[in-house]
Scaffold this motif. Structure first.
Motif, PDB file in Angstrom:
ATOM      1  N   PRO A  34      59.764  66.336  31.579  1.00  0.00           N
ATOM      2  CA  PRO A  34      60.844  67.315  31.695  1.00  0.00           C
ATOM      3  C   PRO A  34      61.989  67.072  30.727  1.00  0.00           C
ATOM      4  O   PRO A  34      62.653  68.025  30.323  1.00  0.00           O
ATOM      5  CB  PRO A  34      61.312  67.175  33.142  1.00  0.00           C
ATOM      6  CG  PRO A  34      60.754  65.912  33.636  1.00  0.00           C
ATOM      7  CD  PRO A  34      59.484  65.720  32.880  1.00  0.00           C
ATOM      8  N   TYR A  57      64.127  76.382  31.088  1.00  0.00           N
ATOM      9  CA  TYR A  57      64.729  75.636  32.211  1.00  0.00           C
ATOM     10  C   TYR A  57      63.954  75.916  33.506  1.00  0.00           C
ATOM     11  O   TYR A  57      63.692  75.014  34.293  1.00  0.00           O
ATOM     12  CB  TYR A  57      66.195  76.036  32.408  1.00  0.00           C
ATOM     13  CG  TYR A  57      67.139  75.559  31.323  1.00  0.00           C
ATOM     14  CD1 TYR A  57      67.217  74.211  30.970  1.00  0.00           C
ATOM     15  CD2 TYR A  57      67.979  76.456  30.664  1.00  0.00           C
ATOM     16  CE1 TYR A  57      68.092  73.785  29.975  1.00  0.00           C
ATOM     17  CE2 TYR A  57      68.858  76.042  29.680  1.00  0.00           C
ATOM     18  CZ  TYR A  57      68.921  74.702  29.339  1.00  0.00           C
ATOM     19  OH  TYR A  57      69.771  74.273  28.380  1.00  0.00           O
ATOM     20  N   ILE A  60      60.807  73.880  33.837  1.00  0.00           N
ATOM     21  CA  ILE A  60      61.008  72.501  34.314  1.00  0.00           C
ATOM     22  C   ILE A  60      61.066  72.495  35.848  1.00  0.00           C
ATOM     23  O   ILE A  60      60.438  71.667  36.504  1.00  0.00           O
ATOM     24  CB  ILE A  60      62.310  71.894  33.739  1.00  0.00           C
ATOM     25  CG1 ILE A  60      62.277  71.892  32.214  1.00  0.00           C
ATOM     26  CG2 ILE A  60      62.521  70.469  34.252  1.00  0.00           C
ATOM     27  CD1 ILE A  60      63.587  71.532  31.556  1.00  0.00           C
ATOM     28  N   ALA A  61      61.796  73.462  36.370  1.00  0.00           N
ATOM     29  CA  ALA A  61      61.924  73.544  37.838  1.00  0.00           C
ATOM     30  C   ALA A  61      60.571  73.832  38.471  1.00  0.00           C
ATOM     31  O   ALA A  61      60.240  73.283  39.525  1.00  0.00           O
ATOM     32  CB  ALA A  61      62.936  74.623  38.211  1.00  0.00           C
ATOM     33  N   ARG A  62      59.783  74.687  37.796  1.00  0.00           N
ATOM     34  CA  ARG A  62      58.458  75.013  38.350  1.00  0.00           C
ATOM     35  C   ARG A  62      57.546  73.793  38.367  1.00  0.00           C
ATOM     36  O   ARG A  62      56.676  73.670  39.210  1.00  0.00           O
ATOM     37  CB  ARG A  62      57.818  76.149  37.543  1.00  0.00           C
ATOM     38  CG  ARG A  62      58.267  77.543  38.008  1.00  0.00           C
ATOM     39  CD  ARG A  62      57.329  78.607  37.486  1.00  0.00           C
ATOM     40  NE  ARG A  62      57.336  78.692  36.038  1.00  0.00           N
ATOM     41  CZ  ARG A  62      58.222  79.395  35.318  1.00  0.00           C
ATOM     42  NH1 ARG A  62      59.183  80.083  35.927  1.00  0.00           N
ATOM     43  NH2 ARG A  62      58.166  79.403  34.007  1.00  0.00           N
ATOM     44  N   GLY A  64      58.458  71.046  39.203  1.00  0.00           N
ATOM     45  CA  GLY A  64      58.863  70.248  40.372  1.00  0.00           C
ATOM     46  C   GLY A  64      59.947  69.235  40.063  1.00  0.00           C
ATOM     47  O   GLY A  64      60.235  68.380  40.892  1.00  0.00           O
ATOM     48  N   VAL A  66      63.834  68.669  39.228  1.00  0.00           N
ATOM     49  CA  VAL A  66      65.136  69.350  39.292  1.00  0.00           C
ATOM     50  C   VAL A  66      66.265  68.312  39.259  1.00  0.00           C
ATOM     51  O   VAL A  66      66.057  67.153  39.595  1.00  0.00           O
ATOM     52  CB  VAL A  66      65.275  70.186  40.579  1.00  0.00           C
ATOM     53  CG1 VAL A  66      64.399  71.409  40.551  1.00  0.00           C
ATOM     54  CG2 VAL A  66      64.991  69.344  41.814  1.00  0.00           C
ATOM     55  N   ASN A  67      67.398  68.751  38.825  1.00  0.00           N
ATOM     56  CA  ASN A  67      68.638  67.983  38.980  1.00  0.00           C
ATOM     57  C   ASN A  67      69.835  68.895  38.723  1.00  0.00           C
ATOM     58  O   ASN A  67      69.660  70.088  38.400  1.00  0.00           O
ATOM     59  CB  ASN A  67      68.668  66.728  38.091  1.00  0.00           C
ATOM     60  CG  ASN A  67      68.729  67.032  36.621  1.00  0.00           C
ATOM     61  OD1 ASN A  67      68.927  68.182  36.208  1.00  0.00           O
ATOM     62  ND2 ASN A  67      68.533  66.000  35.809  1.00  0.00           N
ATOM     63  N   LEU A  70      70.092  70.479  35.108  1.00  0.00           N
ATOM     64  CA  LEU A  70      69.118  71.545  34.861  1.00  0.00           C
ATOM     65  C   LEU A  70      69.632  72.871  35.427  1.00  0.00           C
ATOM     66  O   LEU A  70      69.674  73.884  34.719  1.00  0.00           O
ATOM     67  CB  LEU A  70      67.778  71.179  35.511  1.00  0.00           C
ATOM     68  CG  LEU A  70      66.719  72.281  35.426  1.00  0.00           C
ATOM     69  CD1 LEU A  70      66.126  72.340  34.026  1.00  0.00           C
ATOM     70  CD2 LEU A  70      65.640  72.077  36.453  1.00  0.00           C
TER      71      LEU A  70
END
Lengths: 261, 609
Positions: A34, A57, A60-62, A64, A66-67, A70
């Motif tokens: 990521p 972006y 990246i979330a897809r 899994g 996250v932060n 992001l």
């Protein structure tokens, strides 16, 4: 067993506890590809390709991962695209990770001011607002660790009062304080988790909230994009929502998006 | 059943009857006035009653004002009676009358309209005489007011020093209450009309005696400072003063003669308080005051309206300062006159100074002004002169007092010190609130930071949650350990009982070693010691004192198995024989002894005694 040995035991326990917690944190943070995707998305953003940047972006979330950063950057991308509702949604998601971040606060306030939703983002109940303000600057994990440490402190205090007479004198007061903080913190954490699970943001420009889950139902009130609501029930194509001022109605599922992914 | 019905009906009718008497008897209402006496001494009160028969719904009647008579409404009194099934009710409004001078009085006739009906009652005459009324006893007469008009014995006198005054000139207005041999109580501060005047609060009243026309009066003097605010002919007063006059009550119902003689009527009167308060409302005439404007001729330039005769003191401190340091000018104005009109005296040219609003305090007849001045230049050598101009009404001309100038020494400020006097306006310019600022979102985060698994928070982690069992378990372990430690410290019997098997194991090990090395003496010594120590610890007995006889006595009483007891006795005997008789016991015998010893210990461990 002497007092020294006991003290060493306590220290060892605290150390092990800390190591374990840190280990758990480390487990929760898989550091893989990521990072590269994030850099790529940032480059797209820099070149004003906001559609591609937001897609990157989202990718990246897809995956899994996250932060706060992001979701913050994703919010910025949507903001630049003119989708204020989605921008606020992602800022809210970022807030779950880094509520203390001043850039995030500024962007959220600015985005909110553009769609005039800042007035209705907090609970109408004063007591609940006060509880929320207690841990406003803490993320969910932050509050969890804080409560966990308080819990440990409580037992360390109980152990200390066995061996140190001076501590015994103030045990009741200190234990009461810790218990009060624990209870207040626990309630605050509950509120945060509840908001995470039920919180949603209006992502379309404007939506009608109706008395019934039907297109033909009477409109109760209108929500502008970026409005925060709480989802309290689900029908097939409808969410039953509650506004922070406790007004309840039904809204089309496509008009809002849950903060929790 | 029928009786009940009749009773209920009667009750309901009776209640209805009671609740609406006004409606039932409106047409038969009789109205009459009544006075308790026709002749009365001056200073005695009378009771006057207006009675309405066959109704209880009549408001009190406002009696007309009668000169020389003070009227007070005391309240209503209602009455209801049933005689031979005939109900009658009435209301009586009771008034008290206090004659203020002797003479013949007439009250009424009365005409009263209520709910469209008109009621009439005839007039009532009574006489107030200066002497005592003949029916009263001698003792009562002496306690009553003596034969003069009350208005001659209690009255108000108002006075101002001068009836012609200037605008803003202080006027001392005095109101005196004269009382001669009367009990006047609850005296209130006077009230007076003062249109066009500014009035200060009353000063503390003075009390003294004064002889007027050969009569001795108690005087209460009220003084109030005031000044006229507009010119022309104004009127001060009339003054009104409220108080209560304490008057002996007339006994209406005489007690039986014997009773009266026995106790004495005076004694009963004094004891039951037969005095009554009558409200007095004393009035005085108003006083004309001519208010003149201040003359325009010779009016000083710095005159600000001060009227009176004043003096002024001024002081300056400190007299040696650095540039930027404050100097306080203290001005005290005192004297007779209207201090309200005195404003800050005029300070000469204050160039080179920064000045602030003066602080003003009024302390009695003095008015103090404190003016802070900050010299801004070293060249300043004096605080300029101070002028106070005022109009002296006694002399009828303007006066000016001058104090100063006051020399001061102003030095350079310290080397690095800068004068930091910034006005509010300058400060406001530094605030950037009005600066137009652009608004947009803050730029993206460049660093990705640490990533987390989506939807997973710390509170989802079971390991983390289970770990929270550790602190309470740890505490529980320490708590139990501490509890045991304390028990061992405080209970030696328990401690010995607890450690007995451990010690026994150590001794058995030693004994086994001696057995292996075929050292029978040491072996039996150890076995003996093991038995003594173990039994001593187990039964909380002194170990050294344990012998066969002690064992027999103690263990038997605790219900120990006979065979084990015999085994213990046998062991003791074997030990004694081996230790004191030079018998060389073989290894087998030692092993047998050791086995027996282990059995005994095992038995004692398993069973509780």
């Amino acid at each position: 067993m002497s007092f020294k040995r006991m003290a060493v035991g306590i220290l060892l326990f605290v150390f092990l506890y800390g190591v374990n917690t840190a280990f758990l944190f480390a487990q929760n943070s898989p550091q893989e590809a990521p990072g590269q995707l994030f850099e790529k998305a940032n480059d797209l953003y820099r070149t004003a390709k906001y559609d591609e940047a937001s897609d990157a972006y989202e990718q990246i979330a897809r995956l899994g991962f996250v932060n706060g950063n992001l979701y913050y950057n994703l919010g910025n991308s949507y903001f630049k695209k003119g989708e204020i509702g989605k921008a606020i949604l992602n800022y809210e998601r970022a807030r779950q990770f880094m509520p203390y971040d001043s850039d995030l606060k500024a962007n959220l306030a600015h985005a909110g001011s553009l769609v005039n939703t800042n007035a209705l983002q907090h609970s109408a109940n004063r007591v609940l607002r006060w509880f929320d303000s207690l841990t406003q600057g803490f993320s969910i994990n932050g509050v969890t660790v804080f409560l966990s440490l308080l819990f440990v402190c409580f037992f360390v205090l109980l152990i200390c009062q066995i061996f140190i007479p001076v501590v015994r004198k103030y045990t009741m007061v200190m234990a009461s304080c810790i218990v009060i903080f624990l209870l207040a913190g626990a309630f605050s954490l509950y509120r945060k988790i509840d908001y995470l699970n039920k919180g949603a943001v209006v992502i379309v420009k404007e939506t009608q909230v109706r008395f019934e889950p039907s297109e033909n139902a009477t409109a109760y009130f209108t929500l502008p994009q970026g409005s925060r609501v709480e989802v309290i029930d689900v029908s097939v194509h409808w969410y039953k929502i509650k506004r922070p001022d406790y007004k309840v109605g039904w809204v089309d599922k496509t008009a809002i998006e849950l903060i929790r992914q | 059943m029928k009786n009940n019905y009749v009773r209920k009906t009667v009750i309901i009718l009776f209640c209805g009857f009671l609740l609406c008497p006004g409606v039932s008897f409106a047409k038969d209402i009789a109205f009459e006035a009544h006075l308790d006496r026709e002749k009365v001494s001056l200073g005695q009160g009378l009771q006057f009653e207006l009675t309405f028969d066959n109704t209880q719904d009549m408001p009190p009647l406002a009696l007309p004002e009668i000169e020389g008579l003070q009227v007070r409404y005391l309240g209503p009194s209602t009455r209801m009676s049933i005689v031979n099934g005939k109900v009658s009710s009435s209301i009586t409004h009771i008034y008290s009358l206090l004659p203020l001078k002797a003479g013949n009085y007439k009250v009424g006739p009365f005409t009263f309209e209520h709910n469209g009906d008109t009621y009439h009652a005839g007039e009532i005459n009574f006489e107030v005489i200066k002497g005592a009324v003949s029916s009263g006893s001698a003792s009562r007469e002496s306690a009553q007011v003596s034969p003069e008009d009350i208005s001659e014995r209690v009255f108000l006198v108002t006075n101002v020093k001068n009836n012609t005054v200037y605008l803003n000139e202080a006027i001392a207005f005095t109101i005196k209450l004269y009382v001669n041999r009367l009990a006047v109580r609850d005296i209130q501060y006077p009230e007076f009309s003062h249109d066009g005047f500014s009035v200060s609060p009353f000063e503390k009243p003075k009390q003294y005696t004064e002889v007027v026309g050969g009569i001795n009066y108690d005087v209460i003097e009220f003084s109030v400072p005031l000044f006229a605010m507009r010119q022309g002919e104004l009127r001060l007063g009339p003054v009104s003063l409220k108080a209560n006059l304490l008057v002996r009550k007339e006994q209406r119902q005489r007690l039986p003669s014997g009773f009266d003689e026995f106790f004495g009527s005076n004694m009963l009167d004094d004891f039951f308080g037969s005095y009554q308060n009558y409200p007095l409302d004393l009035k005085s005439a108003d006083i004309p005051i001519i208010v003149r404007a201040l003359p325009e001729e010779h009016k000083p330039q710095n005159f600000t309206g001060a009227v009176g005769n004043f003096s002024m003191d001024a002081s300056v401190g400190p007299q040696e300062v650095k540039v930027g340091d404050p100097v306080t000018v203290k001005i005290t104005v005192s004297g007779e006159g209207n201090l309200n009109t005195v404003t800050m005296p005029h300070l000469g040219a204050s160039k080179g100074f920064k000045t602030y609003e003066p602080q003003v305090k009024q302390e009695g007849a003095n008015k103090v002004f404190e003016q802070v001045m900050i010299p801004l230049e070293e060249a300043i050598q004096e605080i300029p002169a101070i002028d106070l101009s005022f109009f002296d009404p006694a002399a009828g001309k303007y006066m000016t007092i001058t104090r100063g100038p006051f020399p001061i020494k102003v030095e350079k400020p310290d080397k690095d010190e800068k004068i930091a006097i910034i006005s509010n306006q300058q400060q406001n310019k530094l605030v950037l609130g009005d600066e137009p600022l652009g608004r947009d979102i803050v730029y993206i985060k460049v660093s990705p930071g640490r990533f987390f698994t989506k939807g997973r928070f710390l509170f989802h982690n079971y390991f983390f949650l289970w770990m929270h069992l550790l602190p309470p378990l740890f505490f529980l372990a320490i708590f139990l350990f501490d509890k045991r430690r304390r028990k061992l410290q405080n209970n030696p019997q328990y401690a010995r009982w607890l450690y007995a098997p451990k010690k026994a194991r150590e001794y058995l090990l030693k004994a086994r070693q001696y057995c292996s090395s075929n050292d029978s003496k040491m072996f039996y010594d150890t076995v003996f010691q093991t038995l003594q120590e173990y039994l001593g610890d187990k039964f909380h007995l002194p170990s050294q004192g344990i012998t066969i006889s002690v064992i027999d006595e103690v263990l038997k009483s605790r219900g120990m198995d006979e065979s084990v007891l015999l085994m213990i006795q046998g062991l003791f005997r074997e030990c004694d024989a081996a230790r004191y008789a030079p018998l060389a016991l073989g290894k087998d015998a030692m092993l047998h002894t050791l086995k027996q010893l282990e059995e005994v210990i095992m038995y004692l461990q398993k069973n509780k005694f």
